[in-house]
Design an enzyme around this catalytic site. Structure first.
Site, mmCIF file in Angstrom:
data_model
loop_
_atom_site.group_PDB
_atom_site.id
_atom_site.type_symbol
_atom_site.label_atom_id
_atom_site.label_comp_id
_atom_site.label_asym_id
_atom_site.label_seq_id
_atom_site.Cartn_x
_atom_site.Cartn_y
_atom_site.Cartn_z
ATOM 1 N N HIS A 81 -35.901 107.187 33.683
ATOM 2 C CA HIS A 81 -34.960 106.233 33.088
ATOM 3 C C HIS A 81 -34.160 106.930 31.993
ATOM 4 C CE1 HIS A 81 -38.505 105.985 30.528
ATOM 5 N NE2 HIS A 81 -37.812 105.368 29.595
ATOM 6 N N HIS A 97 -46.202 108.587 29.056
ATOM 7 C CA HIS A 97 -46.761 108.775 27.712
ATOM 8 C C HIS A 97 -48.276 108.668 27.746
ATOM 9 C CE1 HIS A 97 -42.940 108.317 25.350
ATOM 10 N NE2 HIS A 97 -42.580 107.619 26.424
ATOM 11 N N ASP A 147 -42.080 104.853 31.989
ATOM 12 C CA ASP A 147 -42.523 103.916 30.953
ATOM 13 C C ASP A 147 -42.709 102.498 31.504
ATOM 14 O OD1 ASP A 147 -42.306 106.082 29.326
ATOM 15 O OD2 ASP A 147 -40.717 105.276 28.049
ATOM 16 N N HIS A 201 -38.840 97.925 31.882
ATOM 17 C CA HIS A 201 -38.779 98.722 30.638
ATOM 18 C C HIS A 201 -37.317 98.983 30.295
ATOM 19 C CE1 HIS A 201 -39.622 101.716 27.616
ATOM 20 N NE2 HIS A 201 -38.927 102.609 28.294
ATOM 21 N N HIS A 204 -33.872 106.763 28.649
ATOM 22 C CA HIS A 204 -34.217 106.991 27.250
ATOM 23 C C HIS A 204 -34.273 108.485 26.935
ATOM 24 C CE1 HIS A 204 -36.097 102.720 26.895
ATOM 25 N NE2 HIS A 204 -34.789 102.724 26.711
ATOM 26 N N ASP A 225 -36.099 110.335 25.151
ATOM 27 C CA ASP A 225 -37.343 111.117 25.201
ATOM 28 C C ASP A 225 -37.723 111.490 26.638
ATOM 29 O OD1 ASP A 225 -37.920 108.227 25.318
ATOM 30 O OD2 ASP A 225 -40.030 108.816 25.455
ATOM 31 N N HIS A 226 -36.910 111.058 27.601
ATOM 32 C CA HIS A 226 -37.117 111.441 29.001
ATOM 33 C C HIS A 226 -35.986 112.334 29.525
ATOM 34 C CE1 HIS A 226 -40.526 108.590 29.570
ATOM 35 N NE2 HIS A 226 -39.974 108.146 28.450
HETATM 36 ZN ZN LIG Z 1 -40.652 107.055 26.844
HETATM 37 ZN ZN LIG Z 2 -38.515 104.568 27.724
#
Ligand SMILES: [Zn+2]
Ligand SMILES: [Zn+2]
Length: 262
Positions: free
Chosen positions: A56, A174, A134, A114, A58, A60-61
């Site tokens: 997705h 995560h 996530d 998410h 975000h 952090d991905h």
């Molecule tokens: Zn994440």
């Molecule tokens: Zn996320």
């Protein structure tokens, strides 16, 4: 199918994955934020990273895409609905699409909740493997704070994830296992399986965290235990108006609401 889990050692507690074809050595990197760690792992294995998949949009991905593309020339894949927000996407994905890694075939599941443009990647191997970003965590569910919606997350859990084979291995984005089990036990104090796993999890380094199967998730993840009498009884203490026989969606939404503030 070869799977390498890579612990990011960052504050977000990201897991990255390499999925490689044993015949050709081609590898797919999933959500490789700490891309140097992924590259190093691939080199040690003798694999070539030819594709990157973002579950997705975000940061952090996706934040490792540019670095890893620069080092490998890999193509970047993501949900077609997230492509414009991520940028630099070579292939937009929809539910049912197949991602080929050497001779491996992985299936894209369109799993909103998410965010509204989230892909889970399913390998129908023996046993199957689910790379779930996530959406689903070991013993938990993703939040819906940043572009998602809990009603869609509920639909994804019930109509897609819960229907996969019990032996499916769960590879999330995560490491939140102990924290999620604490929530399960807060909601269902008599869940012996969750208590046992929590004791084990507390003694583990993050890089060595237990990975669950979907069958285990149905025993230890409160978001799969929507008709459990203890879960419902405890929920009524917080939300008396749900009555004594709330439907599964109501229970899921109330659990998600409690988890947000927990
Ligand atoms: Zn994440
Ligand atoms: Zn996320």
């Amino acid at each position: 199918m070869l799977i390498e889990r890579i612990w990011s050692a960052n504050p977000y507690r990201n897991f990255h994955y390499l999925v490689a074809c044993p015949q050709t050595g081609e590898a797919l990197a999933i959500d490789p934020l700490e891309w140097r760690l992924c590259l190093q792992a691939a080199r040690e294995k003798g694999w070539q990273i030819t594709q990157i998949l973002n579950t997705h949009e975000h940061r952090d991905h996706t934040g490792g895409n540019a670095g890893l593309v620069g080092a490998t020339g890999a193509k970047v894949l993501a949900h077609e609905g997230a492509a414009s927000r991520i940028g630099g996407i070579d292939r937009g994905l929809a539910g049912g699409d197949i991602v080929r890694v050497g001779r491996l075939e992985l299936e894209c599941l369109d799993t909103p909740g998410h965010t509204m443009a989230h892909i889970c990647l399913l390998a129908r191997a023996d046993p199957p493997a689910l790379f779930c970003g996530d959406t689903l965590f070991n013993a938990g569910a993703g939040n819906c704070h940043n572009g998602g919606h809990p009603r869609q997350l509920y639909e994804t859990f019930v109509t897609q994830l819960a229907r996969l084979p019990d032996e499916t291995r769960v590879f999330p984005g995560h490491e939140y296992l102990a924290r999620n089990l604490e929530f399960t036990l807060d909601r269902e104090p008599d869940n012996a399986a969750a208590r046992q796993l929590l004791e084990a999890a507390r003694g583990q380094a993050p890089a060595a965290t237990t990975l669950t199967t979907l069958g285990e998730e149905k025993r230890i993840n409160t978001f799969f235990r929507l008709q459990n009498p203890t879960v419902i009884a405890r929920l009524r203490e917080a939300f008396p108006d749900i009555g004594d026989a709330p439907d599964a969606r109501t229970v899921f939404l109330k659990l998600r609401e409690l988890r947000n503030a927990w």
